[in-house]
Design an enzyme around this catalytic site. Structure first.
Site, PDB file in Angstrom:
ATOM      1  N   GLY A  11     -28.640 -82.155   6.864  1.00  0.00           N
ATOM      2  CA  GLY A  11     -28.006 -81.062   6.111  1.00  0.00           C
ATOM      3  C   GLY A  11     -28.546 -80.980   4.695  1.00  0.00           C
ATOM      4  O   GLY A  11     -27.882 -80.449   3.799  1.00  0.00           O
ATOM      5  N   SER A  13     -30.842 -79.172   3.490  1.00  0.00           N
ATOM      6  CA  SER A  13     -31.458 -77.904   3.073  1.00  0.00           C
ATOM      7  C   SER A  13     -30.491 -76.983   2.356  1.00  0.00           C
ATOM      8  O   SER A  13     -30.865 -75.887   1.947  1.00  0.00           O
ATOM      9  CB  SER A  13     -32.028 -77.180   4.304  1.00  0.00           C
ATOM     10  OG  SER A  13     -30.976 -76.809   5.179  1.00  0.00           O
ATOM     11  N   SER A  14     -29.235 -77.401   2.195  1.00  0.00           N
ATOM     12  CA  SER A  14     -28.245 -76.472   1.625  1.00  0.00           C
ATOM     13  C   SER A  14     -27.082 -77.250   1.020  1.00  0.00           C
ATOM     14  O   SER A  14     -26.849 -78.426   1.354  1.00  0.00           O
ATOM     15  CB  SER A  14     -27.729 -75.554   2.748  1.00  0.00           C
ATOM     16  OG  SER A  14     -26.683 -74.717   2.301  1.00  0.00           O
ATOM     17  N   GLY A  15     -26.356 -76.597   0.133  1.00  0.00           N
ATOM     18  CA  GLY A  15     -25.060 -77.082  -0.364  1.00  0.00           C
ATOM     19  C   GLY A  15     -25.084 -78.505  -0.909  1.00  0.00           C
ATOM     20  O   GLY A  15     -25.940 -78.866  -1.724  1.00  0.00           O
ATOM     21  N   ARG A  36     -31.477 -77.405  10.862  1.00  0.00           N
ATOM     22  CA  ARG A  36     -32.027 -76.613  11.966  1.00  0.00           C
ATOM     23  C   ARG A  36     -33.040 -75.553  11.529  1.00  0.00           C
ATOM     24  O   ARG A  36     -34.028 -75.314  12.199  1.00  0.00           O
ATOM     25  CB  ARG A  36     -30.890 -75.913  12.732  1.00  0.00           C
ATOM     26  CG  ARG A  36     -30.040 -76.824  13.570  1.00  0.00           C
ATOM     27  CD  ARG A  36     -28.771 -76.126  13.972  1.00  0.00           C
ATOM     28  NE  ARG A  36     -28.102 -75.562  12.792  1.00  0.00           N
ATOM     29  CZ  ARG A  36     -27.078 -74.752  12.803  1.00  0.00           C
ATOM     30  NH1 ARG A  36     -26.592 -74.344  13.955  1.00  0.00           N
ATOM     31  NH2 ARG A  36     -26.534 -74.316  11.688  1.00  0.00           N
ATOM     32  N   LYS A  40     -35.079 -72.467   5.656  1.00  0.00           N
ATOM     33  CA  LYS A  40     -34.228 -73.098   4.620  1.00  0.00           C
ATOM     34  C   LYS A  40     -34.818 -74.454   4.221  1.00  0.00           C
ATOM     35  O   LYS A  40     -34.804 -74.835   3.047  1.00  0.00           O
ATOM     36  CB  LYS A  40     -32.787 -73.283   5.133  1.00  0.00           C
ATOM     37  CG  LYS A  40     -31.979 -71.988   5.166  1.00  0.00           C
ATOM     38  CD  LYS A  40     -30.481 -72.247   5.185  1.00  0.00           C
ATOM     39  CE  LYS A  40     -29.953 -72.574   6.547  1.00  0.00           C
ATOM     40  NZ  LYS A  40     -28.519 -72.839   6.616  1.00  0.00           N
ATOM     41  N   ASP A  65     -31.529 -80.078  15.593  1.00  0.00           N
ATOM     42  CA  ASP A  65     -30.086 -79.923  15.719  1.00  0.00           C
ATOM     43  C   ASP A  65     -29.504 -81.329  15.920  1.00  0.00           C
ATOM     44  O   ASP A  65     -29.750 -81.948  16.961  1.00  0.00           O
ATOM     45  CB  ASP A  65     -29.787 -79.031  16.932  1.00  0.00           C
ATOM     46  CG  ASP A  65     -28.291 -78.823  17.133  1.00  0.00           C
ATOM     47  OD1 ASP A  65     -27.486 -79.521  16.486  1.00  0.00           O
ATOM     48  OD2 ASP A  65     -27.932 -77.953  17.951  1.00  0.00           O
ATOM     49  N   SER A 143     -17.438 -86.802   4.888  1.00  0.00           N
ATOM     50  CA  SER A 143     -16.255 -86.314   5.606  1.00  0.00           C
ATOM     51  C   SER A 143     -15.705 -85.124   4.815  1.00  0.00           C
ATOM     52  O   SER A 143     -16.461 -84.223   4.432  1.00  0.00           O
ATOM     53  CB  SER A 143     -15.235 -87.461   5.748  1.00  0.00           C
ATOM     54  OG  SER A 143     -14.049 -87.016   6.346  1.00  0.00           O
ATOM     55  N   TYR A 157     -11.790 -78.522  12.757  1.00  0.00           N
ATOM     56  CA  TYR A 157     -12.589 -79.246  11.750  1.00  0.00           C
ATOM     57  C   TYR A 157     -12.017 -80.623  11.413  1.00  0.00           C
ATOM     58  O   TYR A 157     -12.743 -81.627  11.406  1.00  0.00           O
ATOM     59  CB  TYR A 157     -12.629 -78.361  10.503  1.00  0.00           C
ATOM     60  CG  TYR A 157     -13.422 -78.880   9.331  1.00  0.00           C
ATOM     61  CD1 TYR A 157     -14.815 -79.006   9.403  1.00  0.00           C
ATOM     62  CD2 TYR A 157     -12.790 -79.205   8.131  1.00  0.00           C
ATOM     63  CE1 TYR A 157     -15.545 -79.447   8.305  1.00  0.00           C
ATOM     64  CE2 TYR A 157     -13.518 -79.644   7.028  1.00  0.00           C
ATOM     65  CZ  TYR A 157     -14.895 -79.762   7.124  1.00  0.00           C
ATOM     66  OH  TYR A 157     -15.614 -80.194   6.039  1.00  0.00           O
ATOM     67  N   LYS A 161     -13.609 -84.698  11.148  1.00  0.00           N
ATOM     68  CA  LYS A 161     -13.761 -85.429   9.884  1.00  0.00           C
ATOM     69  C   LYS A 161     -12.885 -86.699   9.879  1.00  0.00           C
ATOM     70  O   LYS A 161     -13.239 -87.680   9.243  1.00  0.00           O
ATOM     71  CB  LYS A 161     -13.421 -84.507   8.703  1.00  0.00           C
ATOM     72  CG  LYS A 161     -14.403 -83.334   8.560  1.00  0.00           C
ATOM     73  CD  LYS A 161     -15.815 -83.827   8.261  1.00  0.00           C
ATOM     74  CE  LYS A 161     -16.790 -82.714   7.920  1.00  0.00           C
ATOM     75  NZ  LYS A 161     -18.137 -83.207   7.603  1.00  0.00           N
TER      76      LYS A 161
HETATM   77  N1  NAP Z   1     -18.149 -76.954   1.103  1.00  0.00           N
HETATM   78  C1  NAP Z   1     -16.985 -77.547   1.171  1.00  0.00           C
HETATM   79  O1  NAP Z   1     -15.955 -77.036   0.670  1.00  0.00           O
HETATM   80  C2  NAP Z   1     -16.871 -78.903   1.817  1.00  0.00           C
HETATM   81  C3  NAP Z   1     -15.701 -79.647   1.593  1.00  0.00           C
HETATM   82  C4  NAP Z   1     -15.571 -80.885   2.212  1.00  0.00           C
HETATM   83  C5  NAP Z   1     -16.585 -81.373   3.023  1.00  0.00           C
HETATM   84  N2  NAP Z   1     -17.702 -80.630   3.220  1.00  0.00           N
HETATM   85  C6  NAP Z   1     -18.732 -81.187   4.106  1.00  0.00           C
HETATM   86  O2  NAP Z   1     -19.932 -81.363   3.382  1.00  0.00           O
HETATM   87  C7  NAP Z   1     -21.046 -81.257   4.269  1.00  0.00           C
HETATM   88  C8  NAP Z   1     -22.044 -80.265   3.707  1.00  0.00           C
HETATM   89  O3  NAP Z   1     -21.420 -78.993   3.680  1.00  0.00           O
HETATM   90  P1  NAP Z   1     -21.861 -77.826   2.698  1.00  0.00           P
HETATM   91  O4  NAP Z   1     -20.626 -77.190   2.233  1.00  0.00           O
HETATM   92  O5  NAP Z   1     -22.866 -78.319   1.753  1.00  0.00           O
HETATM   93  O6  NAP Z   1     -22.499 -76.840   3.790  1.00  0.00           O
HETATM   94  P2  NAP Z   1     -23.800 -75.922   3.848  1.00  0.00           P
HETATM   95  O7  NAP Z   1     -24.221 -75.497   2.494  1.00  0.00           O
HETATM   96  O8  NAP Z   1     -23.492 -74.905   4.885  1.00  0.00           O
HETATM   97  O9  NAP Z   1     -24.898 -76.940   4.418  1.00  0.00           O
HETATM   98  C9  NAP Z   1     -24.805 -77.448   5.704  1.00  0.00           C
HETATM   99  C10 NAP Z   1     -26.125 -78.094   6.047  1.00  0.00           C
HETATM  100  O10 NAP Z   1     -26.040 -78.658   7.351  1.00  0.00           O
HETATM  101  C11 NAP Z   1     -27.084 -78.134   8.162  1.00  0.00           C
HETATM  102  N3  NAP Z   1     -26.606 -78.088   9.537  1.00  0.00           N
HETATM  103  C12 NAP Z   1     -25.539 -77.422  10.036  1.00  0.00           C
HETATM  104  N4  NAP Z   1     -25.438 -77.619  11.351  1.00  0.00           N
HETATM  105  C13 NAP Z   1     -26.447 -78.450  11.692  1.00  0.00           C
HETATM  106  C14 NAP Z   1     -26.896 -79.011  12.910  1.00  0.00           C
HETATM  107  N5  NAP Z   1     -26.261 -78.776  14.057  1.00  0.00           N
HETATM  108  N6  NAP Z   1     -27.986 -79.809  12.889  1.00  0.00           N
HETATM  109  C15 NAP Z   1     -28.653 -80.068  11.740  1.00  0.00           C
HETATM  110  N7  NAP Z   1     -28.283 -79.563  10.558  1.00  0.00           N
HETATM  111  C16 NAP Z   1     -27.208 -78.753  10.536  1.00  0.00           C
HETATM  112  C17 NAP Z   1     -27.377 -76.764   7.555  1.00  0.00           C
HETATM  113  O11 NAP Z   1     -28.667 -76.264   7.854  1.00  0.00           O
HETATM  114  P3  NAP Z   1     -28.936 -75.347   9.171  1.00  0.00           P
HETATM  115  O12 NAP Z   1     -27.801 -74.371   9.245  1.00  0.00           O
HETATM  116  O13 NAP Z   1     -30.267 -74.740   8.928  1.00  0.00           O
HETATM  117  O14 NAP Z   1     -28.933 -76.302  10.312  1.00  0.00           O
HETATM  118  C18 NAP Z   1     -27.287 -77.111   6.079  1.00  0.00           C
HETATM  119  O15 NAP Z   1     -28.458 -77.756   5.654  1.00  0.00           O
HETATM  120  C19 NAP Z   1     -20.475 -80.834   5.619  1.00  0.00           C
HETATM  121  O16 NAP Z   1     -20.371 -81.958   6.457  1.00  0.00           O
HETATM  122  C20 NAP Z   1     -19.105 -80.298   5.264  1.00  0.00           C
HETATM  123  O17 NAP Z   1     -18.202 -80.391   6.319  1.00  0.00           O
HETATM  124  C21 NAP Z   1     -17.878 -79.411   2.643  1.00  0.00           C
END
Ligand code: NAP
Length: 271
Positions: A11, A13-15, A36, A40, A65, A143, A157, A161
């Protein structure tokens, strides 16, 4: 603890994962990013290469994936073949699809568990032999606050977690004698593409329950994660609320449930 020479970030590549990658790149780490979407990954690689501090620093990307065991395993093996055993494995790849329980298709429950839980498990199993061989390493599982308490709207979800919490807590003691640390991160709402995606299907009750909490920046969360790993923390909790929730969730739950139920009743009366 020294900064990692090689960090694998799923993950990345983003966030939050990308924000961690930026901070590690600035510290001189070589990075392997697994996600994936090739476009990105390529965009992330270009940004991170511009951040390089050392001439031999590399950014390697693999499109995979993580929910697919063979793909996850192959991606981690390719990263190890390219840049050597990882000092850190950060499992950040995740998805979230909130909604009312019966309105969420059962496939979403299955897919969420496959990506968030099994995607983490497969990558840890793939990286661990190399980490064990070098007798050091740090596994950082991402998580969520929803991994500490179950919230209205997060029936798909939250369990994925919670499962990570069980995995990290039980792995910690087993890996410690082998020189490998385990951390688990409980981020609050963070401004990322995932949160924007979640907001599209979040029930009104969930919106009201989460409305009072501050939304963090991905870089703010990454900063706390790096500092937490630095001091070898097991649970990493960005912000006061996550810290209190981590220490006192069982004690606070009856009171929180009362307050959530009031919000639910209010919203239901309006609808
Ligand atoms: N944002 C929030 O408010 C928040 C709060 C608590 C926890 N989190 C957790 O923090 C983590 C990162 O989230 P984020 O908010 O930074 O999300 P995000 O910006 O959507 O990034 C998610 C990353 O995971 C990759 N990804 C998703 N499905 C995948 C798969 N099946 N195989 C490989 N890569 C995959 C995405 O790239 P592709 O789509 O190109 O695969 C992307 O690089 C997650 O586990 C999320 O549950 C987030």
């Amino acid at each position: 603890m020294n900064p990692p020479k090689h960090a694998i970030i799923t993950g990345g590549s983003s966030g939050i994962g990308l924000a961690i990658a930026h901070r590690l790149a600035a510290q001189g780490a070589s990075l392997s990013l697994i996600a994936r979407t090739p476009e990105k990954l390529e965009a992330a690689r270009a940004q991170l290469e511009a951040k390089r501090r050392l001439p031999d620093q590399q950014v390697f990307t693999v499109a995979a994936d993580v929910a697919d065991r063979a793909q996850a395993d192959q991606a981690v093996q390719r990263a190890i073949a390219h840049l050597g055993p990882p000092d850190w494995l950060v499992t950040c790849a995740g998805i979230a699809r909130p909604g009312e329980f019966l309105e969420i298709p059962v496939e979403v429950f299955e897919r969420t568990m496959a990506v968030n839980y099994f995607g983490t498990l497969y990558c840890i199993r793939a990286a661990l032999p190399a980490m064990e061989q070098q007798r050091h390493g740090q596994i950082v599982c991402v998580s969520s606050g929803a991994g500490l308490i179950g919230l209205y709207g997060y029936t798909a979800y939250s369990p994925s977690k919670f499962a990570l919490r069980g995995l990290a807590e039980s792995l910690r003691g087993e890996l410690k004698p082998k020189g490998i640390g385990v951390s688990i991160v409980y981020p609050p709402d963070t401004d990322t593409p995932q949160l924007a995606e979640e907001n599209k299907t979040k029930p009104l009750v969930t919106q009201k329950i989460t409305a009072t909490a501050k939304t963090w920046s991905a870089d703010g969360v990454a900063e706390v994660i790096l500092a937490g790993v630095q001091r070898r923390a097991f649970a990493i909790t960005p912000g006061f609320e996550m810290g209190v929730l981590n220490r006192l969730h069982s004690v606070l739950l009856p009171m929180l449930n009362q307050s959530f139920d009031k919000i639910t009743a209010k919203v239901r009366n309006l609808q």
